[in-house]
Scaffold this motif. Sequence first.
Motif, PDB file in Angstrom:
ATOM      1  N   ALA A 137       1.005  -0.946   0.179  1.00  0.00           N
ATOM      2  CA  ALA A 137      -0.065   0.227  -0.181  1.00  0.00           C
ATOM      3  C   ALA A 137       1.027   1.142   0.415  1.00  0.00           C
ATOM      4  O   ALA A 137       0.572   2.554  -0.515  1.00  0.00           O
ATOM      5  N   ASP A 138       2.162   2.056   0.760  1.00  0.00           N
ATOM      6  CA  ASP A 138       3.103   2.854   1.042  1.00  0.00           C
ATOM      7  C   ASP A 138       3.248   2.922  -0.832  1.00  0.00           C
ATOM      8  O   ASP A 138       3.728   4.127  -1.120  1.00  0.00           O
ATOM      9  N   LEU A 139       3.609   1.314  -1.431  1.00  0.00           N
ATOM     10  CA  LEU A 139       4.083   2.700  -2.609  1.00  0.00           C
ATOM     11  C   LEU A 139       2.630   3.289  -3.648  1.00  0.00           C
ATOM     12  O   LEU A 139       2.979   4.178  -4.052  1.00  0.00           O
ATOM     13  N   ILE A 140       1.656   2.582  -3.391  1.00  0.00           N
ATOM     14  CA  ILE A 140       0.328   3.252  -4.112  1.00  0.00           C
ATOM     15  C   ILE A 140       0.054   4.128  -3.812  1.00  0.00           C
ATOM     16  O   ILE A 140      -0.328   5.261  -4.431  1.00  0.00           O
ATOM     17  N   LEU A 141       0.012   4.675  -2.266  1.00  0.00           N
ATOM     18  CA  LEU A 141      -0.463   5.842  -1.504  1.00  0.00           C
ATOM     19  C   LEU A 141       0.981   6.934  -2.142  1.00  0.00           C
ATOM     20  O   LEU A 141       0.229   8.155  -2.085  1.00  0.00           O
ATOM     21  N   GLN A 142       2.274   6.672  -1.987  1.00  0.00           N
ATOM     22  CA  GLN A 142       3.013   7.986  -2.328  1.00  0.00           C
ATOM     23  C   GLN A 142       3.162   8.030  -3.901  1.00  0.00           C
ATOM     24  O   GLN A 142       3.108   8.976  -4.065  1.00  0.00           O
ATOM     25  N   GLN A 143       2.596   6.715  -4.901  1.00  0.00           N
ATOM     26  CA  GLN A 143       2.440   7.409  -5.776  1.00  0.00           C
ATOM     27  C   GLN A 143       1.024   8.097  -6.379  1.00  0.00           C
ATOM     28  O   GLN A 143       1.365   9.209  -7.674  1.00  0.00           O
ATOM     29  N   ASN A 144       0.151   8.063  -5.307  1.00  0.00           N
ATOM     30  CA  ASN A 144      -1.083   9.092  -5.432  1.00  0.00           C
ATOM     31  C   ASN A 144      -0.677  10.063  -5.150  1.00  0.00           C
ATOM     32  O   ASN A 144      -1.398  11.104  -4.386  1.00  0.00           O
ATOM     33  N   GLY A 145       0.329  10.418  -4.463  1.00  0.00           N
ATOM     34  CA  GLY A 145       0.919  12.182  -3.093  1.00  0.00           C
ATOM     35  C   GLY A 145       0.344  11.790  -1.780  1.00  0.00           C
ATOM     36  O   GLY A 145       0.531  13.015  -1.274  1.00  0.00           O
ATOM     37  N   VAL A 146      -0.047  10.840  -1.479  1.00  0.00           N
ATOM     38  CA  VAL A 146      -0.829  10.487  -0.335  1.00  0.00           C
ATOM     39  C   VAL A 146       0.691  10.540   1.102  1.00  0.00           C
ATOM     40  O   VAL A 146       1.394  10.142   0.835  1.00  0.00           O
ATOM     41  N   CYS A 147       0.814  11.163   1.565  1.00  0.00           N
ATOM     42  CA  CYS A 147       2.547  11.784   3.351  1.00  0.00           C
ATOM     43  C   CYS A 147       1.401  11.268   4.063  1.00  0.00           C
ATOM     44  O   CYS A 147       0.953  10.777   4.618  1.00  0.00           O
ATOM     45  N   VAL A 148       2.816  10.037   4.154  1.00  0.00           N
ATOM     46  CA  VAL A 148       2.071   8.611   4.967  1.00  0.00           C
ATOM     47  C   VAL A 148       3.040   9.377   6.087  1.00  0.00           C
ATOM     48  O   VAL A 148       4.949   9.179   6.067  1.00  0.00           O
ATOM     49  N   VAL A 149       2.456   9.538   7.489  1.00  0.00           N
ATOM     50  CA  VAL A 149       3.743   9.950   8.183  1.00  0.00           C
ATOM     51  C   VAL A 149       4.080   8.360   8.985  1.00  0.00           C
ATOM     52  O   VAL A 149       3.125   7.944   9.909  1.00  0.00           O
ATOM     53  N   PRO A 150       4.813   7.540   9.774  1.00  0.00           N
ATOM     54  CA  PRO A 150       5.515   6.427   9.795  1.00  0.00           C
ATOM     55  C   PRO A 150       4.757   6.786  11.800  1.00  0.00           C
ATOM     56  O   PRO A 150       4.622   7.026  12.677  1.00  0.00           O
ATOM     57  N   ASP A 151       4.696   4.976  11.847  1.00  0.00           N
ATOM     58  CA  ASP A 151       3.919   4.762  13.037  1.00  0.00           C
ATOM     59  C   ASP A 151       5.668   4.937  14.328  1.00  0.00           C
ATOM     60  O   ASP A 151       5.546   5.227  15.327  1.00  0.00           O
ATOM     61  N   ILE A 152       6.871   4.105  13.747  1.00  0.00           N
ATOM     62  CA  ILE A 152       7.881   4.146  14.704  1.00  0.00           C
ATOM     63  C   ILE A 152       8.098   5.989  14.749  1.00  0.00           C
ATOM     64  O   ILE A 152       8.583   6.130  15.812  1.00  0.00           O
ATOM     65  N   LEU A 153       7.160   6.656  14.763  1.00  0.00           N
ATOM     66  CA  LEU A 153       7.570   8.406  14.794  1.00  0.00           C
ATOM     67  C   LEU A 153       6.105   8.797  15.829  1.00  0.00           C
ATOM     68  O   LEU A 153       5.465   9.069  16.840  1.00  0.00           O
TER      69      LEU A 153
END
Length: 428
Positions: A331-347
């Motif tokens: 899903a990360d790859l798709i979201l990145q291609q669609n311009g969605v900024c994912v801020v990760p759990d480890i932060l």
Amino acid sequence: MSQSLFADAMTRLDKALQHVSISPEAIERLRYPKASLSVSIPVRLDSGELKVFQGYRVRYDDTRGPTKGGIRYHPNVSLDEVQSLAFWMTFKCAAIGIPFGGAKGGIAVNPKALSRMELERLSRGYIDAIADFIGPDTDIPAPDVYTNATIMGWMMDQYSIISRRFSPAVVTGKPTAIGGSLGRETATAMGAYFVIRSLMTKHQKLPQVTTVAIQGFGNAGAVLAQLLYEAGYKVVAVSDSKGAIYNPQGLDIPSVRAYQQAHKGIEAVYCEESVCNLGDRQLLTNSELLTLDVDVLVPAALENQITLANAHEVKAKFIFEVANGPVNSAADLILQQNGVCVVPDILVNSGGVTVSYFEWLQNRSGLYWSLEDINQRLQEKMEAETSQIIDLAEELSLSLRTAAYVHALKRLAAAIEAKGTQQYFAQS
């Protein structure tokens, strides 16, 4: 899924390794957990029946200090899940800059099907089984999914009985009356709020025009909803395990929380009412909430909520992972291609382990801090590490997730290499 959760988690490590130069020995160490324990926990039920539950504890890496990680009670708990969560905890502690390694534990159980006395017997039985595996200088458990301060108190007390000395530092997230820290119950949400506020300010998104949907209305999700509501954000949807409620004009979060609290009973361990029972709102499924047209989406429930199957349908501009691993690597790859900024759990969800660290320090020293002091220390830590990860992402043109892993990897590698590698020992 075709691959295990742990195999999916390792893809984040592989991606980060492309952007940092560390010794092969450090890489090899980080691919394997240090120790894994599976235990059987026999519990005498109130009916007189004996039932055996399966429990787990994994210490992933302790190079930077004793391991730290929560204990979850859930029917789907497995060794693969616990190992993956311990891996994430290792990187979370390194990313946020506290001197702990990563661990995790869990019991495969539906805790809502147990009475309070059965729940206590299960919790104490788990500690009986893992007592030699944990300790204030070895591995320090904490609350996670469907565990809370009461359960942590039982566990600390049981460990103290076994060790024949009062040992508050063995567990964090305890009631304040027996050594718990002020601010611990709200720490995960408070830390997430500081990260969201930092990112939204950087992107010049004013709270009044920023819509938010939160999947998961447990401790972290509910408190975060309240914090965002009080700051002026428009929280339009929230959900629990039974479903979601949605109001495009914004929900009255204090009323939602008051309803949930009022229907669980003052002595209940778990809330048995759903936010779905509130009237005058549009009812949605959890899956539908994930695809709402909002500015900010907060998965605050369980892992693997956004996958290859539904990532294309996500319309949010920002995803803040309050849950552990809610977005898988595909899903990360798709979201990145669609311009969605994912801020990760480890932060995003590292506020909990940060205040757990504060609790551990207070237990060890016998000096206890005010709530104001704790929240100030938490804010400084969350904002400082968020800023460093943002700067690293911009410097190396990375996603925030990969930048967070690179940030953590540098600290982990430095600790591993400080003990000596082949390159050091091969020198004449």
